[in-house]
Write an enzyme that holds these catalytic residues in place. Sequence first.
Site, short mmCIF file in Angstrom:
data_model
loop_
_atom_site.label_atom_id
_atom_site.label_comp_id
_atom_site.label_asym_id
_atom_site.label_seq_id
_atom_site.Cartn_x
_atom_site.Cartn_y
_atom_site.Cartn_z
CE LYS A 116 1.56 -4.37 1.70
NZ LYS A 116 1.26 -3.07 1.13
N GLY A 165 4.96 0.99 -2.38
CA GLY A 165 3.94 1.63 -3.22
C GLY A 165 3.76 0.96 -4.57
CG ASN A 289 6.25 -1.27 7.28
OD1 ASN A 289 6.13 -2.08 6.37
ND2 ASN A 289 5.84 -0.03 7.16
NE ARG A 291 10.75 -1.90 6.60
CZ ARG A 291 10.19 -0.71 6.40
NH1 ARG A 291 10.58 0.33 7.12
NH2 ARG A 291 9.24 -0.55 5.50
CB VAL A 294 12.95 5.90 6.48
CG1 VAL A 294 13.68 7.19 6.10
CG2 VAL A 294 13.33 4.78 5.52
P1 ADP Z 1 3.25 -0.31 0.52
O1 ADP Z 1 3.57 -1.49 1.38
O2 ADP Z 1 3.51 -0.55 -0.92
O3 ADP Z 1 3.85 0.97 1.04
P2 ADP Z 1 0.66 0.36 1.75
O4 ADP Z 1 -0.43 -0.64 1.90
O5 ADP Z 1 1.43 0.72 2.97
O6 ADP Z 1 1.65 -0.14 0.59
O7 ADP Z 1 0.09 1.68 1.12
C1 ADP Z 1 0.93 2.75 0.76
C2 ADP Z 1 0.12 3.99 0.46
O8 ADP Z 1 -0.86 3.73 -0.57
C3 ADP Z 1 -0.68 4.51 1.65
O9 ADP Z 1 0.08 5.33 2.51
C4 ADP Z 1 -1.76 5.30 0.91
O10 ADP Z 1 -1.23 6.53 0.44
C5 ADP Z 1 -2.06 4.43 -0.31
N1 ADP Z 1 -3.17 3.47 -0.03
C6 ADP Z 1 -3.03 2.17 0.37
N2 ADP Z 1 -4.25 1.60 0.60
C7 ADP Z 1 -5.18 2.53 0.33
C8 ADP Z 1 -6.63 2.57 0.38
N3 ADP Z 1 -7.35 1.51 0.75
N4 ADP Z 1 -7.25 3.75 0.06
C9 ADP Z 1 -6.52 4.83 -0.31
N5 ADP Z 1 -5.17 4.86 -0.39
C10 ADP Z 1 -4.50 3.74 -0.08
#
Ligand code: ADP
Length: 447
Positions: A116, A165, A289, A291, A294
């Site tokens: 990331k 998450g 992502n 890929r 879903v």
């Molecule tokens: P993962 O790869 O584990 O899914 P993400 O970076 O895509 O992680 O983040 C997943 C979710 O976490 C986001 O959709 C949001 O709900 C929350 N999130 C991630 N980063 C932030 C942030 N900087 N501020 C608030 N919520 C966040």
Amino acid sequence: MFDKILIANRGEIALRVIRACREMGIASVAVHSTADSDAMHVRMADESICIGPAAASASYLSVPAIMAACEISGAQAIHPGYGFLSENANFVQIVEDHGLTFIGPTAEHIRIMGDKITAKDTMRKLGVPCVPGSEGGVATLKEAQRIGDEIGYPVIIKATAGGGGKGMKVAQSAADMASAFQNARSEAKAVFGNDEVYIEKYLGAPRHIEIQMFGDGRGGAIHLGERDCSLQRRHQKVFEEAPGPAISTEERARIGKICADAIAKIKYIGAGTIEFLYEDGEFYFIEMNTRLQVEHPITEAIYGVDLVREQIRVAAGLPMSLAQDDLHINGHAIEVRINAERLPNFAPCPGRITQYHAPGGLGVRMDSALYDGYTIPPYYDSLIGKLIVHGRDRTEALARLRRALGELIVDGVDTTVPLFHALLQEPDVQSGDYNIHWLEHWLETNL
Ligand code: ADP
């Protein structure tokens, strides 16, 4: 074009790929674990090969077993679906080293986006707006505290190798930093085997808006608008819609172009999704992502495209059959994820399906590998179906979703269907007025 494709996955996504293959006149090879001998993807594919025992680590994640299945079946290409090996750069490298085609991006792009920090750095350089935060990995608590003071609390500490998450902790104030930092690191270590973390400004009430991208691998790229996936539980999506109720035509065109230009510059090939948090009219990149997602069917519904077909085409060296100017949004689509889980705790609920009836009719698509008498094994994730509805507008899509959920019968196991019946009664869901925290709050008071 390929004669034969192996699908390195199971469940509804394996069926999704088999269906595209069949329409294109391509033979399909299913692989399965011993626990999945009776699974629908095995029945529906032209051929099937058992690749190991129930545990995914010894079957769906076993690279040697999957390579052997390719060899035996004579498949020329592998579609990974989502999850399992779909974002495993080493696997892609091995597939290519064997002279086979991976239906997806290059190992290099998967590697860049899978880390990331590198992903954010790359996107920033490509002109994509990012969440303010640390420049890279944060190794010590002292450094974390300095960054917290600099960007201002609350902040979120996230695993560099994160996904699903996991490995994310919020520090509301400086006093929380020590425990949040340590907890994020130990969870990252436990789940991903890598304790590197980075820090971002924690946005208070954003929406999760993701842009569907598609590249031809030669510097051509298009976007297919956004999906709003803000309704989440534990950072996992449960209800998605397209177009996003809060995104204007101008905003879509602006962010879509930024994303398409970015992936064109790196000569990205295939489907990809650039995820943003969206707050006060600003987009903040969180991850890409590499890929099929879903929730891709809602994009397919409103644009009238088959994304899997496009993936297979570009992997075979053909041009995309889509051009940006030909893409116009038609109506509104919603997907709900139906999981075999028992409310209120969402505990996995595998077991035998005594009766299954899929909804139908105008604008209804049910992607599911269930059938009467099927036994959901306890070894894999709990997603058992995706109900996708399409209407001329959001109001019609909501009415159609209510109607279709009413027709769906899944007896024998508990599912998340009652959750969606309840959500559809909520004025905020009806008006589209929600953010990434809305569902968690609602669950606290309503379940
Ligand atoms: P993962 O790869 O584990 O899914 P993400 O970076 O895509 O992680 O983040 C997943 C979710 O976490 C986001 O959709 C949001 O709900 C929350 N999130 C991630 N980063 C932030 C942030 N900087 N501020 C608030 N919520 C966040």
